[in-house]
Structure formats: C-alpha cells, structure tokens
Design an enzyme around this catalytic site. Structure first.
Site, mmCIF file in Angstrom:
data_model
loop_
_atom_site.group_PDB
_atom_site.id
_atom_site.type_symbol
_atom_site.label_atom_id
_atom_site.label_comp_id
_atom_site.label_asym_id
_atom_site.label_seq_id
_atom_site.Cartn_x
_atom_site.Cartn_y
_atom_site.Cartn_z
ATOM 1 N N ASP A 30 -7.598 -47.338 -30.137
ATOM 2 C CA ASP A 30 -6.265 -47.698 -29.745
ATOM 3 C C ASP A 30 -6.243 -49.132 -29.459
ATOM 4 O O ASP A 30 -6.853 -49.591 -28.592
ATOM 5 C CB ASP A 30 -5.634 -46.825 -28.677
ATOM 6 N N ASN A 87 2.088 -36.964 -29.113
ATOM 7 C CA ASN A 87 3.502 -37.176 -28.658
ATOM 8 C C ASN A 87 4.506 -37.018 -29.743
ATOM 9 O O ASN A 87 3.877 -37.317 -30.989
ATOM 10 C CB ASN A 87 3.764 -38.767 -28.051
ATOM 11 N N VAL A 96 4.799 -44.357 -33.222
ATOM 12 C CA VAL A 96 4.526 -44.637 -34.468
ATOM 13 C C VAL A 96 4.802 -43.360 -35.460
ATOM 14 O O VAL A 96 4.041 -42.362 -34.754
ATOM 15 C CB VAL A 96 2.977 -45.180 -34.689
ATOM 16 N N HIS A 100 -0.325 -38.387 -34.878
ATOM 17 C CA HIS A 100 -1.583 -39.040 -34.473
ATOM 18 C C HIS A 100 -1.955 -38.154 -33.107
ATOM 19 O O HIS A 100 -0.998 -37.914 -32.600
ATOM 20 C CB HIS A 100 -1.586 -40.548 -34.203
ATOM 21 N N HIS A 102 -4.017 -38.445 -29.557
ATOM 22 C CA HIS A 102 -4.839 -39.512 -28.941
ATOM 23 C C HIS A 102 -5.807 -38.830 -28.279
ATOM 24 O O HIS A 102 -6.011 -37.641 -27.761
ATOM 25 C CB HIS A 102 -3.832 -40.005 -27.490
HETATM 26 P P1 AMP Z 1 2.425 -43.090 -29.533
HETATM 27 O O1 AMP Z 1 3.139 -43.657 -28.337
HETATM 28 O O2 AMP Z 1 1.991 -41.728 -29.277
HETATM 29 O O3 AMP Z 1 3.055 -43.256 -30.799
HETATM 30 O O4 AMP Z 1 1.094 -43.844 -30.150
HETATM 31 C C1 AMP Z 1 1.017 -44.824 -30.719
HETATM 32 C C2 AMP Z 1 -0.323 -45.723 -30.390
HETATM 33 O O5 AMP Z 1 -0.640 -46.345 -31.480
HETATM 34 C C3 AMP Z 1 -0.081 -46.293 -28.960
HETATM 35 O O6 AMP Z 1 -1.130 -45.881 -28.106
HETATM 36 C C4 AMP Z 1 -0.459 -48.107 -29.365
HETATM 37 O O7 AMP Z 1 -1.222 -48.750 -28.474
HETATM 38 C C5 AMP Z 1 -1.249 -47.651 -30.788
HETATM 39 N N1 AMP Z 1 -1.286 -48.740 -31.823
HETATM 40 C C6 AMP Z 1 -0.248 -49.199 -32.437
HETATM 41 N N2 AMP Z 1 -0.568 -50.181 -33.409
HETATM 42 C C7 AMP Z 1 -1.994 -50.006 -33.416
HETATM 43 C C8 AMP Z 1 -2.801 -50.656 -33.976
HETATM 44 N N3 AMP Z 1 -2.653 -51.677 -35.032
HETATM 45 N N4 AMP Z 1 -4.217 -50.433 -33.931
HETATM 46 C C9 AMP Z 1 -4.500 -49.608 -32.962
HETATM 47 N N5 AMP Z 1 -3.420 -48.817 -32.422
HETATM 48 C C10 AMP Z 1 -2.385 -49.107 -32.428
#
Ligand code: AMP
Length: 114
Positions: A30, A87, A96, A100, A102
């Site tokens: 992340d 989430n 995003v 995914h 975590h």
């Molecule tokens: P969520 O809030 O559950 O949608 O998690 C999305 C996660 O994606 C967050 O923890 C961000 O820090 C991570 N994230 C967004 N862009 C990138 C990226 N380019 N590379 C790695 N992690 C990312």
C-alpha cells in the site's frame, strides 16, 4: 469503463513493489501504509467491490482469501497475527472501486476499527 489505479498497477503501467501474483490475484505494498506492514491483494478481474461479486466469483474470492493468508505467512506475520480488511462502499471507507483486501500487521490492531 475507465481503468482503476489497481488495473494500471496490474498491467505494469504504474510501477509498484509486487509481493505476490498468480493468474488470478495480485499483491502489492500500500502506498500509504496504515501499519508497519500493509499489503493489498486484489483479483486481477476488476470486480468493483465485494457487493458486486456474484456466484461466478466464488472460486476467485476463496482464492483471494487463501492467498492473503499465504502472503501474510511469507511476509512473516503468521506468528504475530494480522488483520484482513475489505472496505465496501462509502461508509465502509472504500476509495478505489476495485475489490481489494488489506493485509495489515506489525502492530496490535485496535478494536473496534475507527
Ligand atoms: P480503500 O480505502 O479500502 O479503498 O483502500 C484503497 C487503498 O489503496 C488505500 O489504502 C491507498 O493507500 C491504496 N492505494 C491507492 N493508490 C495506490 C497505489 N498507486 N499503490 C498502492 N496503493 C495505493
């Protein structure tokens, strides 16, 4: 539909540190870690979120969880423990729209989560 940032990572368009990948899933660090170890594992198939998965995704979702546990073990979290988080939607904290999971570890997690 426009590609998500995670599809661009999977395609190698944007560089990332790949922790694990196979035909179905892709794991990477992340970019904004919330714990000493914070890895994301995603299906290569762009399912927007768990609520939009279907019975057709049953094998893929099982594979995602099994590989999350595999990644946690390989990264050295098995002994101390770790947390898996998915989430879903606005109130779930999803930012995003590509499913995914975590993988968080390296410190004691709070409960309940904020
Ligand atoms: P969520 O809030 O559950 O949608 O998690 C999305 C996660 O994606 C967050 O923890 C961000 O820090 C991570 N994230 C967004 N862009 C990138 C990226 N380019 N590379 C790695 N992690 C990312």
């Amino acid at each position: 539909m426009a590609q998500t940032i995670f599809e661009r990572l999977i395609d190698g368009e944007i560089p990332t540190e790949i922790v694990y990948q196979d035909d179905l899933v892709f794991a990477f660090r992340d970019i904004n870690p919330k714990a000493p170890i914070h890895i994301l594992i995603v299906p290569k198939k762009p399912i927007p979120r768990i609520a939009e998965s279907t019975l057709d995704d049953q094998f893929l979702l099982g594979h995602l969880l099994l590989k999350a546990a595999h990644v946690a073990k390989v990264i050295g979290l098995e002994g101390t423990g770790y947390r898996l988080v998915i989430n879903n939607g606005h109130d779930g904290g999803e930012t995003v729209p590509h499913l995914h999971c975590h993988i968080l570890g390296g410190r004691l997690m709070d409960w309940p989560p904020g």
